[in-house]
Design an enzyme around this catalytic site. Structure first.
Site, mmCIF file in Angstrom:
data_model
loop_
_atom_site.group_PDB
_atom_site.id
_atom_site.type_symbol
_atom_site.label_atom_id
_atom_site.label_comp_id
_atom_site.label_asym_id
_atom_site.label_seq_id
_atom_site.Cartn_x
_atom_site.Cartn_y
_atom_site.Cartn_z
ATOM 1 N N HIS A 24 119.274 151.683 -26.524
ATOM 2 C CA HIS A 24 119.842 150.359 -26.272
ATOM 3 C C HIS A 24 121.382 150.169 -26.046
ATOM 4 O O HIS A 24 122.030 150.101 -26.757
ATOM 5 C CB HIS A 24 119.837 149.509 -27.721
ATOM 6 N N HIS A 35 113.056 154.945 -29.539
ATOM 7 C CA HIS A 35 112.514 154.249 -30.700
ATOM 8 C C HIS A 35 111.220 154.324 -31.338
ATOM 9 O O HIS A 35 110.824 153.806 -32.351
ATOM 10 C CB HIS A 35 112.762 152.479 -30.243
ATOM 11 N N GLU A 72 111.579 149.617 -32.670
ATOM 12 C CA GLU A 72 111.128 150.676 -33.583
ATOM 13 C C GLU A 72 110.246 150.258 -34.726
ATOM 14 O O GLU A 72 109.212 150.944 -35.274
ATOM 15 C CB GLU A 72 112.638 151.084 -34.466
ATOM 16 N N THR A 74 115.364 152.501 -39.244
ATOM 17 C CA THR A 74 116.480 153.413 -39.444
ATOM 18 C C THR A 74 117.686 153.030 -39.028
ATOM 19 O O THR A 74 119.126 153.608 -39.441
ATOM 20 C CB THR A 74 116.260 154.796 -38.568
ATOM 21 N N CYS A 95 119.035 156.468 -40.880
ATOM 22 C CA CYS A 95 119.459 157.821 -40.301
ATOM 23 C C CYS A 95 120.880 158.084 -40.727
ATOM 24 O O CYS A 95 121.584 157.007 -41.039
ATOM 25 C CB CYS A 95 119.164 157.611 -38.899
ATOM 26 N N SER A 108 121.510 146.433 -29.531
ATOM 27 C CA SER A 108 121.723 147.581 -30.449
ATOM 28 C C SER A 108 121.731 147.224 -31.929
ATOM 29 O O SER A 108 122.769 146.532 -32.104
ATOM 30 C CB SER A 108 122.769 148.481 -29.879
ATOM 31 N N SER A 109 120.836 147.489 -32.711
ATOM 32 C CA SER A 109 120.668 146.887 -34.100
ATOM 33 C C SER A 109 121.768 147.478 -34.821
ATOM 34 O O SER A 109 122.564 147.109 -35.368
ATOM 35 C CB SER A 109 119.393 147.373 -34.707
ATOM 36 N N ASN A 110 121.989 149.116 -34.626
ATOM 37 C CA ASN A 110 123.038 149.628 -35.320
ATOM 38 C C ASN A 110 124.516 149.182 -34.874
ATOM 39 O O ASN A 110 125.584 149.065 -35.706
ATOM 40 C CB ASN A 110 122.796 151.271 -35.466
#
EC number: 1.17.7.4
Length: 323
Positions: free
Chosen positions: A46, A79, A131, A170, A200, A228-230
């Site tokens: 992402h 993902h 994911e 994650t 993660c 982008s989730s993170n």
């Protein structure tokens, strides 16, 4: 305020994690070995810059396998995918390479094992995220999505009579996930924990690093894409950890000059799918505006690497193994 007071705190670790590095290299090596076009289901990672750069080299990104010509090369994104996607690719005789992050694959394996052992799975994650769709696809009949604290109350009461375990996406915020799990255990006291933490190492490390700089930063700039989730979590973590302001940008050019008004210290970090070149451009942008004092703040050093898919690994020959 003089330029002498202007400072950048550069969080480390930041940027590419081992799973992203492996996924991007998988596509690059596939281009080298097979030539363009190489197809990729969904975005390989992402990040807007990564996707656009690979497109320029002949990668074609598709949403589903049925958009790929029969017999072509297809890479599955970092993902992870559901068994249904894998089956669809096989039916089209696609030559596939799996760039799923091994840490995502670990969660998939946990989902399969717990489903096989008669558990219902409470999957903490964001609805619609690739994911989550891949993990849920391993055991769709017994997987229940928990999207945020509010998702706890919408779970059916009938789960009280089932064996329960929680798993997670994650790339979530560690603190938010633990808050959700606490609420889940209040409602379902018999809920079991997974054998190991699903969030993660890279997500946790980047969150710890941004916490370290946040309280000393008037502004934290997080380099990363909106999907982008993170990366989005890093903005939230920075604000919760004491940053006065925080914003997510794909490129240095997206930094609003107004954000810098009255700002002495700028924290800079990046999500796990962001190449370092983009961070460098942000540091250069800030230097041009007087933020020339750059201090890297390191909370841990990452050494994890993941092997490429077997078909892309360099062949060992007598010549390169001799001696």
């Amino acid at each position: 305020m003089t330029d002498q007071g202007k400072k950048v705190l550069l969080a480390a670790p930041r940027g590419y994690c081992a799973g992203v590095d492996r996924a991007v290299e998988t596509v690059e090596k596939a281009l080298e070995k097979y030539g363009a076009p190489v197809y990729v289901r969904k975005q390989i990672v992402h990040n807007k810059y990564v996707v656009e750069t690979l497109e320029q080299r002949g990668v074609i990104f598709v949403d589903e396998t049925d958009e790929v010509p029969e017999g072509a090369h297809l890479v599955f994104s970092a993902h992870g995918i559901s068994p249904a996607v894998r089956e669809s690719a096989a039916n089209l005789n696609l030559r596939t390479l799996d760039a799923s992050c091994p840490l995502v694959t670990k969660v998939h394996n946990e989902a399969k094992r717990f489903a096989r052992d008669g558990f219902h799975i409470l999957l903490v994650g964001h609805e619609g995220h690739e994911e989550v769709e891949g993990t849920a696809g391993e055991a769709p009949e017994v997987t229940h999505l928990v999207d945020g604290v509010e998702g706890v109350e919408s779970l059916p009461e009938s789960l009280q009579d089932q064996k329960l375990v929680w798993l997670s996406q994650t790339t979530l915020s560690v603190d938010e996930t633990m808050e959700i799990v606490t609420k889940l255990k209040e409602r379902f006291p018999h809920l079991q924990d997974p054998p190991s933490d699903d969030i993660c190492y890279a997500t946790q490390n980047r969150q710890a690093a941004v916490k370290k700089i946040a309280a000393d930063s008037d502004l934290v700039v997080v380099v990363g894409s909106q999907n982008s989730s993170n990366s989005k979590r890093l903005v939230e973590v920075a604000l919760e950890a004491g940053a006065k302001d925080s914003h997510l940008v794909d490129y240095a050019s997206q930094i609003d000059e107004a954000w810098l008004e009255g700002v002495n210290t700028v924290g800079v970090t990046s999500g796990a799918s962001v190449p370092e070149i983009l961070v460098g451009q942000v540091v250069d942008f800030l230097a041009e505006r007087g933020y020339t004092d750059v201090e890297e703040v390191t909370t841990t050093v990452e050494t994890i690497t993941f092997a490429l898919p077997r078909d892309l690994r360099a062949r060992r020959t007598k010549e390169n193994t001799a001696g």
